[in-house]
Design a protein around this motif. Structure first.
Motif, PDB file in Angstrom:
ATOM      1  N   GLU A  69      73.697  50.164  28.726  1.00  0.00           N
ATOM      2  CA  GLU A  69      74.994  50.621  29.236  1.00  0.00           C
ATOM      3  C   GLU A  69      76.024  50.720  28.119  1.00  0.00           C
ATOM      4  OE1 GLU A  69      75.520  51.763  32.274  1.00  0.00           O
ATOM      5  OE2 GLU A  69      73.386  51.410  32.613  1.00  0.00           O
ATOM      6  N   ARG A  70      75.995  49.770  27.176  1.00  0.00           N
ATOM      7  CA  ARG A  70      76.943  49.832  26.058  1.00  0.00           C
ATOM      8  C   ARG A  70      76.646  51.019  25.149  1.00  0.00           C
ATOM      9  NH1 ARG A  70      76.723  45.400  22.597  1.00  0.00           N
ATOM     10  NH2 ARG A  70      74.944  44.431  23.631  1.00  0.00           N
ATOM     11  N   SER A  71      75.378  51.365  25.016  1.00  0.00           N
ATOM     12  CA  SER A  71      75.017  52.540  24.212  1.00  0.00           C
ATOM     13  C   SER A  71      75.530  53.819  24.862  1.00  0.00           C
ATOM     14  CB  SER A  71      73.500  52.605  24.034  1.00  0.00           C
ATOM     15  OG  SER A  71      73.029  51.486  23.318  1.00  0.00           O
ATOM     16  N   LYS A  72      75.417  53.901  26.185  1.00  0.00           N
ATOM     17  CA  LYS A  72      75.947  55.069  26.901  1.00  0.00           C
ATOM     18  C   LYS A  72      77.458  55.173  26.712  1.00  0.00           C
ATOM     19  CE  LYS A  72      72.575  54.795  30.694  1.00  0.00           C
ATOM     20  NZ  LYS A  72      72.450  54.567  32.140  1.00  0.00           N
ATOM     21  N   GLN A  73      78.129  54.023  26.830  1.00  0.00           N
ATOM     22  CA  GLN A  73      79.589  54.032  26.691  1.00  0.00           C
ATOM     23  C   GLN A  73      80.004  54.435  25.277  1.00  0.00           C
ATOM     24  OE1 GLN A  73      81.441  50.245  27.511  1.00  0.00           O
ATOM     25  NE2 GLN A  73      83.397  51.197  28.054  1.00  0.00           N
ATOM     26  N   ALA A  74      79.270  53.942  24.280  1.00  0.00           N
ATOM     27  CA  ALA A  74      79.579  54.293  22.893  1.00  0.00           C
ATOM     28  C   ALA A  74      79.368  55.786  22.662  1.00  0.00           C
ATOM     29  CB  ALA A  74      78.706  53.475  21.945  1.00  0.00           C
ATOM     30  N   LEU A  75      78.270  56.332  23.170  1.00  0.00           N
ATOM     31  CA  LEU A  75      78.004  57.770  23.025  1.00  0.00           C
ATOM     32  C   LEU A  75      79.067  58.598  23.737  1.00  0.00           C
ATOM     33  CD1 LEU A  75      74.124  57.781  23.477  1.00  0.00           C
ATOM     34  CD2 LEU A  75      75.354  58.680  21.492  1.00  0.00           C
ATOM     35  N   ALA A  76      79.476  58.140  24.923  1.00  0.00           N
ATOM     36  CA  ALA A  76      80.501  58.867  25.678  1.00  0.00           C
ATOM     37  C   ALA A  76      81.814  58.911  24.903  1.00  0.00           C
ATOM     38  CB  ALA A  76      80.702  58.216  27.048  1.00  0.00           C
ATOM     39  N   SER A  77      82.231  57.763  24.344  1.00  0.00           N
ATOM     40  CA  SER A  77      83.490  57.706  23.591  1.00  0.00           C
ATOM     41  C   SER A  77      83.410  58.538  22.317  1.00  0.00           C
ATOM     42  CB  SER A  77      83.821  56.248  23.236  1.00  0.00           C
ATOM     43  OG  SER A  77      84.049  55.488  24.397  1.00  0.00           O
ATOM     44  N   LEU A 119      85.696  52.820   3.481  1.00  0.00           N
ATOM     45  CA  LEU A 119      85.019  53.130   4.743  1.00  0.00           C
ATOM     46  C   LEU A 119      83.652  53.755   4.507  1.00  0.00           C
ATOM     47  CD1 LEU A 119      87.958  54.581   6.878  1.00  0.00           C
ATOM     48  CD2 LEU A 119      86.863  52.359   7.132  1.00  0.00           C
ATOM     49  N   HIS A 120      83.559  54.571   3.464  1.00  0.00           N
ATOM     50  CA  HIS A 120      82.301  55.262   3.196  1.00  0.00           C
ATOM     51  C   HIS A 120      81.304  54.379   2.449  1.00  0.00           C
ATOM     52  CE1 HIS A 120      84.005  59.026   4.621  1.00  0.00           C
ATOM     53  NE2 HIS A 120      85.085  58.754   3.918  1.00  0.00           N
ATOM     54  N   SER A 121      81.733  53.186   2.051  1.00  0.00           N
ATOM     55  CA  SER A 121      80.828  52.268   1.370  1.00  0.00           C
ATOM     56  C   SER A 121      80.014  51.440   2.356  1.00  0.00           C
ATOM     57  CB  SER A 121      81.609  51.322   0.456  1.00  0.00           C
ATOM     58  OG  SER A 121      82.282  52.033  -0.550  1.00  0.00           O
ATOM     59  N   VAL A 122      80.491  51.360   3.590  1.00  0.00           N
ATOM     60  CA  VAL A 122      79.824  50.549   4.609  1.00  0.00           C
ATOM     61  C   VAL A 122      78.737  51.388   5.288  1.00  0.00           C
ATOM     62  CG1 VAL A 122      80.170  49.232   6.729  1.00  0.00           C
ATOM     63  CG2 VAL A 122      81.932  49.236   4.961  1.00  0.00           C
ATOM     64  N   PRO A 123      77.543  50.846   5.482  1.00  0.00           N
ATOM     65  CA  PRO A 123      76.459  51.610   6.101  1.00  0.00           C
ATOM     66  C   PRO A 123      76.789  52.018   7.537  1.00  0.00           C
ATOM     67  CG  PRO A 123      75.865  49.293   5.899  1.00  0.00           C
ATOM     68  CD  PRO A 123      77.124  49.482   5.108  1.00  0.00           C
ATOM     69  N   LEU A 124      76.278  53.166   7.947  1.00  0.00           N
ATOM     70  CA  LEU A 124      76.539  53.664   9.302  1.00  0.00           C
ATOM     71  C   LEU A 124      76.039  52.707  10.374  1.00  0.00           C
ATOM     72  CD1 LEU A 124      75.877  57.522   9.317  1.00  0.00           C
ATOM     73  CD2 LEU A 124      77.989  56.322   9.886  1.00  0.00           C
ATOM     74  N   SER A 125      74.978  51.980  10.088  1.00  0.00           N
ATOM     75  CA  SER A 125      74.454  51.043  11.080  1.00  0.00           C
ATOM     76  C   SER A 125      75.488  49.965  11.418  1.00  0.00           C
ATOM     77  CB  SER A 125      73.170  50.385  10.564  1.00  0.00           C
ATOM     78  OG  SER A 125      73.408  49.707   9.342  1.00  0.00           O
ATOM     79  N   SER A 126      76.290  49.559  10.425  1.00  0.00           N
ATOM     80  CA  SER A 126      77.331  48.555  10.683  1.00  0.00           C
ATOM     81  C   SER A 126      78.431  49.118  11.575  1.00  0.00           C
ATOM     82  CB  SER A 126      77.930  48.069   9.360  1.00  0.00           C
ATOM     83  OG  SER A 126      76.968  47.400   8.579  1.00  0.00           O
ATOM     84  N   GLN A 156      71.303  59.785  11.976  1.00  0.00           N
ATOM     85  CA  GLN A 156      71.325  58.321  11.964  1.00  0.00           C
ATOM     86  C   GLN A 156      72.071  57.774  13.183  1.00  0.00           C
ATOM     87  OE1 GLN A 156      72.977  57.066   8.222  1.00  0.00           O
ATOM     88  NE2 GLN A 156      71.221  57.773   7.028  1.00  0.00           N
ATOM     89  N   LEU A 157      73.215  58.377  13.507  1.00  0.00           N
ATOM     90  CA  LEU A 157      74.002  57.904  14.646  1.00  0.00           C
ATOM     91  C   LEU A 157      73.257  58.115  15.960  1.00  0.00           C
ATOM     92  CD1 LEU A 157      77.544  59.152  13.557  1.00  0.00           C
ATOM     93  CD2 LEU A 157      76.848  56.768  13.885  1.00  0.00           C
ATOM     94  N   LEU A 158      72.689  59.290  16.151  1.00  0.00           N
ATOM     95  CA  LEU A 158      71.967  59.561  17.393  1.00  0.00           C
ATOM     96  C   LEU A 158      70.730  58.681  17.521  1.00  0.00           C
ATOM     97  CD1 LEU A 158      72.212  63.455  17.697  1.00  0.00           C
ATOM     98  CD2 LEU A 158      73.466  61.708  18.980  1.00  0.00           C
ATOM     99  N   THR A 159      70.045  58.445  16.407  1.00  0.00           N
ATOM    100  CA  THR A 159      68.877  57.564  16.441  1.00  0.00           C
ATOM    101  C   THR A 159      69.285  56.153  16.838  1.00  0.00           C
ATOM    102  OG1 THR A 159      67.713  58.844  14.745  1.00  0.00           O
ATOM    103  CG2 THR A 159      66.997  56.577  15.078  1.00  0.00           C
ATOM    104  N   PHE A 160      70.373  55.658  16.264  1.00  0.00           N
ATOM    105  CA  PHE A 160      70.830  54.294  16.545  1.00  0.00           C
ATOM    106  C   PHE A 160      71.120  54.117  18.036  1.00  0.00           C
ATOM    107  CE2 PHE A 160      73.991  51.037  17.163  1.00  0.00           C
ATOM    108  CZ  PHE A 160      73.589  50.008  16.324  1.00  0.00           C
ATOM    109  N   ILE A 174      65.375  64.394  18.110  1.00  0.00           N
ATOM    110  CA  ILE A 174      65.593  62.947  18.150  1.00  0.00           C
ATOM    111  C   ILE A 174      65.990  62.514  19.551  1.00  0.00           C
ATOM    112  CG2 ILE A 174      67.078  61.081  17.300  1.00  0.00           C
ATOM    113  CD1 ILE A 174      67.302  62.615  14.664  1.00  0.00           C
ATOM    114  N   VAL A 175      66.935  63.246  20.150  1.00  0.00           N
ATOM    115  CA  VAL A 175      67.404  62.905  21.487  1.00  0.00           C
ATOM    116  C   VAL A 175      66.280  63.084  22.509  1.00  0.00           C
ATOM    117  CG1 VAL A 175      69.158  63.364  23.243  1.00  0.00           C
ATOM    118  CG2 VAL A 175      69.721  63.658  20.831  1.00  0.00           C
ATOM    119  N   VAL A 176      65.527  64.175  22.382  1.00  0.00           N
ATOM    120  CA  VAL A 176      64.427  64.431  23.318  1.00  0.00           C
ATOM    121  C   VAL A 176      63.428  63.282  23.296  1.00  0.00           C
ATOM    122  CG1 VAL A 176      62.448  65.933  23.804  1.00  0.00           C
ATOM    123  CG2 VAL A 176      64.661  66.938  23.210  1.00  0.00           C
ATOM    124  N   SER A 177      63.045  62.864  22.099  1.00  0.00           N
ATOM    125  CA  SER A 177      62.058  61.796  21.959  1.00  0.00           C
ATOM    126  C   SER A 177      62.524  60.497  22.612  1.00  0.00           C
ATOM    127  CB  SER A 177      61.767  61.568  20.469  1.00  0.00           C
ATOM    128  OG  SER A 177      60.916  60.460  20.285  1.00  0.00           O
TER     129      SER A 177
END
Length: 283
Positions: A121-129, A64-71, A103-107, A175-178
C-alpha cells in the motif's frame, strides 16, 4: 537547551560527514557518493527523516545528486508528500536517459508483489504521489484528478493511468509489466487486481499476449477463490470483470484460430463477444 544542543549536534554531524564526502570525491576521481558509503547515507537519512535531511542537503551544491536513488525511494515510502523530495525525483524522471526512471519503477513496482500488505500500500501511495507531481510539473492535463491521485475508489491504482505519460515509458514499460504480473499472486484487493489486469491487457501485449493473460486470470480464479468470490460479489464490478474476462478469452481463442491450420470436415461454432465481430472456431 537540550533541543538547541541536539540541533547543533545534528548539523555538526552532517557537516563533518559532507566534508569527508567532498574530500573523498576529490581524492577518488570524482566518484559518486553512492559508490563509496551508501549504508552511511541510508543510516543518516533514516535517522533524521526526509524533511530535515532534504532541508540540509539542499544547501549544498550537487548534494542531492550524490545520494543514491534507492535512499530517496526509501524516504518516499515514509514521506510520500514531501515537496522537495518529490521535486528531486521528478527531475530524475525527466533525466536525459532512462536509467533513473528504470531504477525508480523497479524499486516501487517490485514491492507491489511483497508479502506485507502495508508495504504494498505504501508503494502504491508513493507511486501515486510521484506520478501526480510529475504530471503537475509538466502541466499534463488531469494531474489533479482522482486517477492521478490513486484514490481508494480505484483500489489505490489510479497511478497506472499516468504511467504512459512518463518520458521514458516506452523503454521502461517491460519493467512494470513484469512486476505487475508477479503482483497478481499477492494483491488482495479485488479492485486492485481488476486494474492490474486491465492495464496489462492495454500495455503488456508484447510480454503477456491475450492467451497468456487469459491463462493467468483463469489461474487466479481457480487458485485464489476467496479473492475471486469477493470480486464477483461486488455487483458494480462483477459485470465489468466478466465482460473483461470474456473479451480476453475470445481474443485468446481468436489468436489460436489464426495460428491453427484448417482441417477439412471440422465442425465449427460461431463465437461473438460484446462490441466485436463474430468469428468461427473448430469444435
Amino acid at each position: 537547551l537540550p533541543m538547541a544542543l541536539g540541533e547543533v549536534l545534528w548539523y555538526s554531524q552532517w557537516k563533518i560527514f559532507y566534508d569527508q564526502c567532498i574530500h573523498r570525491t576529490a581524492s577518488h576521481g570524482g566518484r559518486r557518493l553512492s559508490e563509496r558509503c551508501p549504508e552511511l547515507v541510508q543510516q543518516l537519512l533514516t535517522t533524521y527523516g526526509a524533511e530535515r535531511s532534504l532541508q540540509w542537503l539542499s544547501s549544498f551544491e550537487d548534494a542531492l545528486h550524490s545520494v543514491p536513488l534507492s535512499s530517496w525511494s526509501e524516504l518516499l515510502l515514509q514521506s510520500p508528500h514531501e515537496p522537495r523530495l518529490l521535486g528531486h525525483l521528478v527531475q530524475e524522471l525527466c533525466a536525459s536517459s532512462s536509467t533513473s526512471t528504470a531504477q525508480l519503477l523497479t524499486f516501487f513496482c517490485q514491492r507491489l508483489a511483497h508479502s506485507k500488505r502495508s508495504l504494498r500500500e505504501r508503494s502504491k501511495q508513493a507511486l501515486a504521489s510521484l506520478l501526480a507531481a510529475f504530471c503537475a510539473q509538466l502541466k499534463i492535463p488531469g494531474a489533479d484528478s482522482a486517477a492521478g491521485n490513486g484514490t481508494a475508489a480505484a483500489g489505490g491504482c489510479g497511478w497506472l493511468e499516468r504511467l504512459d505519460k512518463l518520458v521514458w515509458f516506452g523503454e521502461t514499460r517491460p519493467i512494470v509489466v513484469s512486476h505487475l504480473r508477479s503482483a497478481l499472486a499477492r494483491e488482495t484487493s479485488p479492485a486492485g487486481l481488476y486494474h492490474y489486469l486491465r492495464w496489462l491487457e492495454a500495455h503488456g501485449a508484447a510480454e503477456a499476449p491475450p492467451a497468456v493473460l487469459a491463462l493467468e486470470v483463469s489461474r487466479l480464479l481457480l487458485e485464489r477463490g476467496a479473492v475471486a468470490r469477493e470480486l464477483l460479489r461486488l455487483s458494480h464490478k462483477a459485470m465489468d470483470f466478466c465482460e473483461f474476462f470474456l473479451k480476453l478469452f475470445v481474443k485468446s481463442l481468436s489468436s489460436a484460430q489464426a495460428t491453427k491450420p484448417a482441417v477439412a470436415g471440422d465442425e465449427v461454432v460461431t463465437v461473438q463477444s460484446p462490441g466485436s465481430a463474430p468469428f468461427q472456431l473448430p469444435r
